[in-house]
Design an enzyme around this catalytic site. Structure first.
Site, PDB file in Angstrom:
ATOM      1  CB  THR A  76      40.597  27.803  59.160  1.00 43.73           C
ATOM      2  OG1 THR A  76      40.437  28.928  58.259  1.00 43.73           O
ATOM      3  CG2 THR A  76      41.784  26.974  58.721  1.00 43.73           C
ATOM      4  CG  HIS A  89      37.646  42.858  47.192  1.00 43.12           C
ATOM      5  ND1 HIS A  89      37.960  42.268  45.980  1.00 43.12           N
ATOM      6  CD2 HIS A  89      36.407  43.371  47.019  1.00 43.12           C
ATOM      7  CE1 HIS A  89      36.962  42.414  45.134  1.00 43.12           C
ATOM      8  NE2 HIS A  89      36.004  43.086  45.734  1.00 43.12           N
ATOM      9  CG  ASP A 114      33.924  43.476  42.042  1.00 38.33           C
ATOM     10  OD1 ASP A 114      34.589  43.763  43.058  1.00 38.33           O
ATOM     11  OD2 ASP A 114      33.188  42.473  41.966  1.00 38.33           O
ATOM     12  CD  GLU A 153      34.855  40.474  47.759  1.00 32.45           C
ATOM     13  OE1 GLU A 153      33.680  40.816  47.975  1.00 32.45           O
ATOM     14  OE2 GLU A 153      35.261  40.163  46.615  1.00 32.45           O
ATOM     15  CD  GLU A 154      35.572  39.329  43.288  1.00 33.31           C
ATOM     16  OE1 GLU A 154      34.532  38.696  43.582  1.00 33.31           O
ATOM     17  OE2 GLU A 154      35.554  40.465  42.817  1.00 33.31           O
ATOM     18  CD  GLU A 164      40.243  33.242  57.336  1.00 32.59           C
ATOM     19  OE1 GLU A 164      40.786  32.600  58.252  1.00 32.59           O
ATOM     20  OE2 GLU A 164      39.063  33.058  56.979  1.00 32.59           O
ATOM     21  CD  GLU A 203      37.528  33.340  60.903  1.00 32.50           C
ATOM     22  OE1 GLU A 203      36.431  32.819  60.645  1.00 32.50           O
ATOM     23  OE2 GLU A 203      38.579  33.023  60.313  1.00 32.50           O
ATOM     24  CG  ASP A 219      33.670  45.571  46.671  1.00 33.91           C
ATOM     25  OD1 ASP A 219      34.398  45.714  45.672  1.00 33.91           O
ATOM     26  OD2 ASP A 219      33.220  44.455  47.006  1.00 33.91           O
TER      27      ASP A 219
END
Length: 743
Positions: free
Chosen positions: A263, A373, A383, A421-422, A430, A433, A450
């Site tokens: 998308t 994330h 992480d 995120e990974e 998204e 957007e 992060d």
């Protein structure tokens, strides 16, 4: 009758006099008592509140956050991920320490997974298909964490499935120059290349090799690049130190674009239009699989052919050869092939962002966004859970003060716990957007934390130059962990510094020129002033390109608490520093953004461009005078706006003047957006901070166009250089106009 007339006149006069007196005293009283909103609109940052905040941030709370977040693996869209969603919602909806509101935002996204019933395999097979050697399918266990059944086997997300078989060659880091050199020595058609992490993006190692006829790629982490040469798990690597064990494998997303792949430029909702899968770009065209360095050692040290260049050599106690292609005649693998059996599959999966907000009291329609994330490849202690544990501590402290009625920010603060995120920064992309217009018009800044702590030596910060001063101010107010009477700022300047023409010796702040974390969509797509902050290691003491357990099954609470940040005091320092910046951005009457620092960076970029390119451009009748004038205009406009801010008593002026100045500061980076400047770079629109392959500290589009023109025979390529000069000149000039007085 005359008597009645006189009485009427006297009464009227009395009423008039009484009315005048009432009006006089009423007006006088109101002039001395301004409406309540007047005090509110002049609200400025409260230094005593910041001191209170700093004292409340608790390292033990952060430790316990991390312990909870790492109980189970939580790869995107798995049951473990949903468990962390519920944990975030519970914390942010807590009646005593939660936010004003918290909710989940869901997207239907395109992800790639291995088949748990058919594990990916890497083998060496004889001509008769006898398996002579098999790489590990699972990392070695040292603690119960590695035995969790939800630990995903090492794989390359978005690698196509397939069963390629061919002779092995060594292609260093898989850069275009590596394959070009290798191809002058070895016929690469039908070969499988083994490459090291680093130098090129994950997917690029396959994308760069395919045109030469390479049919598959292996990738591993060389001990030289991650372990300072250390290789033995008997007493050198984890669980004895922070170094990566021999079986450790870095997982990752092997795609070059960010956001949902089906998308582009649209939020991935259930009913959103999706492009055909075959139209996806930026993913490996051939199978690729990561392996541990213990398996890479077995393969590389058996290779035939010429010795690779010195810069291609790693830590193994053998010569890294190109490959015959294939193995040495004296090897047990002689005349054998390497075979990959890759069973990856792609799925549409529901992924969630968890969102929370503290509503602003004066300018609720201005947003400061703080995000990280939530998903990991395995347990993800560093992480991303180091950053999530810090964010949860910030929201606990600030949420409690809001609930107790002790504080409410001037502007709204939005917290984002991004999903998936990974797999390519999907959750944050998204979100930008879906809310493109609102975020473009209302967002003051984005703070990304992060990996909060890579190690415990010093602060590392990157961001737009306009944020430099507020980062400095915040870091001066925080004690450096483990050091008496030393601030984070004073410690930082010892590890990374530069000399500024304006400020003298200052800590070095990096730039957000790539797409390494969730700041990408905010910087490159929306043009929002952004920063990324962490604590990191002393680069004079290690060559590790990142903390060694990155994206492996060893990134656990045990690893983080023993080898990364014992006591969690570096986590605490990051929470205090990032939280300090957050409060200043949310509460300051005038936004703490400095345009003159931006001008200094543009001047540095210009000076580099003039040194590198001007003579050659003059020879081709391309002038750099327009960009010189544009940068000078920007400097003049920035100086003027700084002077307006310094000379104004904004607390006693019309709120509209403050709003106007703040809008000029807030919208500055939007002026550098050009949606047509980089047609080959998905969602990169910022002409100052777009990614670049040229490796020059100057304007990215210009640097890339110049490098390409130099490498091509066609003179038409220089037109693209001229084009990027024009794009830059007009963008910088346009940005300068936004800083000038309103017409």
């Amino acid at each position: 009758m005359i008597k009645q007339l006189l009485i009427g006149i006297v009464c009227s006069a009395a009423v008039l006099t009484f009315g005048i007196l009432i009006g006089h005293f009423g007006i006088n009283k109101s002039s001395n008592s301004a409406p309540s909103w007047v005090k509110d609109v002049t609200k400025d940052v409260d230094e005593s509140f910041i001191e209170k905040f700093l004292s409340e941030v608790d390292n033990i709370q952060i430790q316990e956050n991390l312990r909870e977040l790492t109980k189970v693996p939580h790869m995107a869209t798995t049951a473990g991920d949903e468990q962390t969603v519920q944990f975030m919602l519970k914390r942010w909806q807590d009646p005593e320490t939660g936010l004003d509101q918290a909710w989940r935002e869901e997207y239907m996204v395109y992800l790639s997974f291995p088949d748990p019933k058919n594990p990916n395999k890497v083998t060496v097979v004889s001509p008769s298909e006898t398996v002579l050697y098999a790489a590990r399918e699972k990392e070695k266990s040292y603690t119960p964490d590695q035995d969790d059944p939800e630990v995903v086997q090492p794989y390359a997300a978005y690698s196509p499935a397939g069963h390629p078989k061919g002779k092995l060659v060594y292609a260093n880091q898989g850069k275009p120059s590596d394959y070009h050199l290798l191809n002058t020595t070895v016929d690469l058609r039908g070969t499988i290349a083994i490459t090291r992490y680093g130098g090129a993006g994950r997917a690029d190692k396959a994308i760069n090799g395919a045109p030469y006829g390479v049919i598959a790629v292996l990738v591993y982490t060389d001990p030289l690049d991650i372990n300072d040469g250390v290789m033995s798990d008997l007493n050198e690597t984890y669980p004895h130190s922070w170094y990566l064990p021999p079986s450790g494998v870095e997982r990752g997303s092997f795609n070059t674009h960010y956001g949902d792949l089906l998308t582009p430029y649209l939020a991935a909702k259930d009913e959103t239009y999706r492009i055909p899968v075959e139209d996806i770009t930026g993913v490996p065209p051939i199978p690729i699989q990561p392996i541990g360095f213990e398996d890479a050692y077995k393969l590389i040290c058996e290779l035939d052919g010429e010795a690779a260049p010195a810069l291609w050599q790693g830590s193994f106690n053998c010569t890294y050869n190109f490959g015959g292609p294939g193995f040495k005649l004296t090897s047990a693998f002689n005349n054998s092939d390497v075979k990959l059996d890759i069973f990856n599959r792609e799925e549409l999966k529901n992924s969630s962002n968890v969102m929370g907000v503290i509503r602003g009291s004066v300018e609720p329609d201005r947003y400061v966004i703080y995000g990280n994330h939530r998903d990991s490849w395995v347990h993800g202690a560093i992480d991303p859970s180091s950053g999530t544990s810090v964010m949860l501590e910030l929201t606990r402290v600030l949420g409690k003060m809001v609930k107790q009625g002790k504080w409410r920010p001037r502007r709204s603060i939005i917290f984002g716990s991004w999903g998936a995120e990974e797999f390519g920064l999907i959750g944050s992309a998204e979100y930008t957007e879906q809310y493109f217009t609102k975020l473009s018009e209302r967002t003051v800044a984005y703070i990304n934390v992060d990996i909060a702590v890579f190690a415990n030596a010093t602060l590392r910060a990157s961001g737009m130059p306009s944020l430099q001063n507020v980062i400095f101010k915040a870091s001066k107010q925080v004690d450096a962990p483990g050091l008496d009477s030393t601030s984070v700022y004073d410690n930082w300047i010892q590890y990374a510094n530069r000399t500024s023409p304006t400020h003298g010796l200052i800590p070095k702040v990096g730039y957000l020129s790539g797409a390494g974390s969730d700041y990408a969509a905010f910087v490159h797509y929306l043009g929002i002033t952004s920063m990324d902050i962490s604590y990191t290691y002393d680069r004079s003491k290690t060559n590790a390109r990142i903390y060694p357990a990155y994206h492996t099954a060893y990134d656990t609470f045990d690893y983080a608490s023993k080898f990364i940040d014992p006591g969690f005091v570096s986590h605490q320092a990051i929470a205090r520093t990032a939280g300090n910046v957050l409060i200043r951005l949310a509460d300051s009457l005038v936004l703490p953004l400095n345009c003159s620092d931006y001008a200094e960076t543009l001047e540095d970029y210009l000076n580099t461009a003039v040194t590198l390119y001007e003579q050659q451009l003059q020879n081709r009748h391309i002038s750099m005078e327009p960009i010189k004038r544009a940068v000078a205009s920007f400097r003049n406009a920035a100086t003027h706006l700084d002077q307006v801010i310094r000379s104004s008593d904004l607390a006693n002026e019309t709120p509209l003047k403050v709003r106007r100045i703040n809008d000029q500061l807030m919208l500055l980076d939007r002026a550098f957006l050009d949606p047509l400047a980089f047609p080959d770079k998905y969602a990169f629109r910022h002409v100052i901070w777009a990614s670049s392959s040229a490796g020059k500290p100057t304007f990215p589009g210009l640097a890339d166009a110049y490098a390409k023109a130099e490498s091509l025979v066609e003179s038409s390529a220089w037109g693209k250089v001229h084009y990027h000069l024009s794009v830059l000149s007009q963008a910088i000039e346009g940005a300068a106009h936004t800083l000038e007085d309103v017409i």
